[in-house]
Design a protein around this motif. Structure first.
Motif, short mmCIF file in Angstrom:
data_model
loop_
_atom_site.label_atom_id
_atom_site.label_comp_id
_atom_site.label_asym_id
_atom_site.label_seq_id
_atom_site.Cartn_x
_atom_site.Cartn_y
_atom_site.Cartn_z
N UNK B 40 76.45 60.55 98.80
CA UNK B 40 75.23 61.74 99.74
C UNK B 40 74.60 61.99 100.49
N UNK B 41 74.13 60.55 100.94
CA UNK B 41 73.13 60.16 101.58
C UNK B 41 73.65 58.97 102.98
N UNK B 42 72.73 58.78 103.99
CA UNK B 42 73.27 58.16 104.76
C UNK B 42 72.85 56.29 104.57
N UNK B 43 73.59 55.64 105.01
CA UNK B 43 71.95 53.97 104.58
C UNK B 43 71.10 54.00 105.11
N UNK B 44 70.32 53.55 104.05
CA UNK B 44 68.67 53.07 104.58
C UNK B 44 68.29 51.98 104.46
N UNK B 45 67.24 51.94 105.62
CA UNK B 45 67.09 50.02 106.02
C UNK B 45 66.19 49.74 104.57
N UNK B 46 66.14 48.75 104.27
CA UNK B 46 65.74 47.74 103.78
C UNK B 46 65.00 46.87 104.15
N UNK B 47 65.39 45.70 105.01
CA UNK B 47 65.06 45.46 105.81
C UNK B 47 65.95 44.16 106.53
N UNK B 48 64.84 43.38 107.97
CA UNK B 48 66.35 43.22 108.89
C UNK B 48 65.71 41.45 108.99
N UNK B 49 66.82 41.01 108.52
CA UNK B 49 66.69 39.01 108.66
C UNK B 49 66.68 38.24 110.37
N UNK B 50 66.46 37.94 111.29
CA UNK B 50 66.51 37.41 112.09
C UNK B 50 66.27 36.11 112.70
N UNK B 51 65.93 35.36 111.60
CA UNK B 51 65.43 34.00 111.85
C UNK B 51 65.95 32.94 111.29
N UNK B 52 66.67 31.56 111.09
CA UNK B 52 67.69 31.08 110.23
C UNK B 52 66.46 30.73 108.86
N UNK B 53 67.45 30.39 107.93
CA UNK B 53 66.75 30.44 106.65
C UNK B 53 65.39 31.38 106.19
N UNK B 54 64.95 31.77 106.85
CA UNK B 54 63.90 33.53 106.71
C UNK B 54 64.28 33.77 105.34
N UNK B 55 63.07 34.10 104.60
CA UNK B 55 62.58 34.52 103.39
C UNK B 55 61.70 36.12 103.67
N UNK B 56 62.23 37.31 103.03
CA UNK B 56 61.39 38.16 102.83
C UNK B 56 61.65 39.00 101.66
N UNK B 57 60.16 39.36 101.23
CA UNK B 57 60.23 40.11 99.95
C UNK B 57 59.73 41.48 100.17
N UNK B 58 60.37 42.20 98.76
CA UNK B 58 59.87 43.67 99.14
C UNK B 58 59.96 44.08 97.96
#
Lengths: 114, 110
Positions: B40-58
């Motif tokens: 019942x909701x729209x998608x909510x952004x968690x993360x954006x990755x841009x660079x090859x090999x990038x690792x992000x933690x949330x």
């Protein structure tokens, strides 16, 4: 309001009826998008506006689908002569525009064609 | 045509277990985004990755972007019932246009 607002939230239309779905984007957002999401699937792109200009309408499935944003803010997605396969959630999204800007989605308008 | 494929389509696990969702593309996008969508909701952004090999933690979520910028993964450690939802990856092309994968429905049982 703080977010993207869509109305109506729920719409039941008889096959052959015309429907209009409204989107109020976040104030100041240049870019506005419409997506269609069938049950159990990911959203699919329909069309994109930058201000009042419709820059991409490649995702509109047929000429029964029409979108407008005449003053560069509120947008309306119109579906003429609805068919059962049009049943889906229609999501509107907006952003400041340009790559890297967060895209914010509304809650969607649920359309059921009977 | 740029396509994004997600796997698995559905994942059911017990609270406390780990899970990984995969997103594979046939081509390169300028960035890749992960969203979570609840009923019942729209998608909510968690993360954006841009660079090859990038690792992000949330918090308990770890996102990786492949070296060739064609694949990505989302790993959740010690999943909780609040992590239940539809996880969507999306590739960004010119004009902010997003191409979504089919989604992975995650159910975390208490």
């Amino acid at each position: 309001g703080a977010g993207v607002s869509q109305s109506p939230r729920y719409k039941v239309a008889k096959r052959g009826q015309d429907v209009a779905l409204r989107c109020d984007p976040i104030s100041g957002h240049v870019s506005l998008f419409w997506y269609q999401q069938a049950l159990g699937q990911g959203p699919e792109f329909l069309t994109y506006f930058q201000n009042e200009a419709q820059l991409d309408k490649s995702g509109l499935p047929s000429d029964r689908f029409f979108a407008e944003r005449p003053e560069g803010s509120v947008s309306t997605l119109k579906i003429q002569r609805t068919q059962q396969e049009d049943s889906a959630v229609y999501l509107c999204a907006s952003s400041l525009g340009g790559p890297g800007n967060t895209i914010y989605f509304g809650e969607g308008s649920w359309l059921t064609v009977v | 045509t740029q396509l994004l494929e997600q796997s698995p389509q559905f994942l059911s696990i017990q609270e406390g277990e780990n899970l990984t969702v995969y997103c594979n593309s046939s081509s390169v996008f300028s960035s890749l985004q992960w969203y979570r969508q609840e009923p019942g909701e729209g998608p909510v952004l968690l993360v954006t990755v841009v660079t090859g090999g990038e690792v992000k933690k949330l918090k308990r979520l770890t996102f990786q972007f492949g070296d060739a910028r064609k694949d990505s993964s989302l790993h959740i450690t010690a999943a909780q019932p609040g992590d239940t939802g539809l996880y969507l990856c999306a590739g960004e092309a010119a004009g902010n246009k997003l191409t979504f994968g089919g989604g992975t429905r995650v159910l975390v049982k208490p």
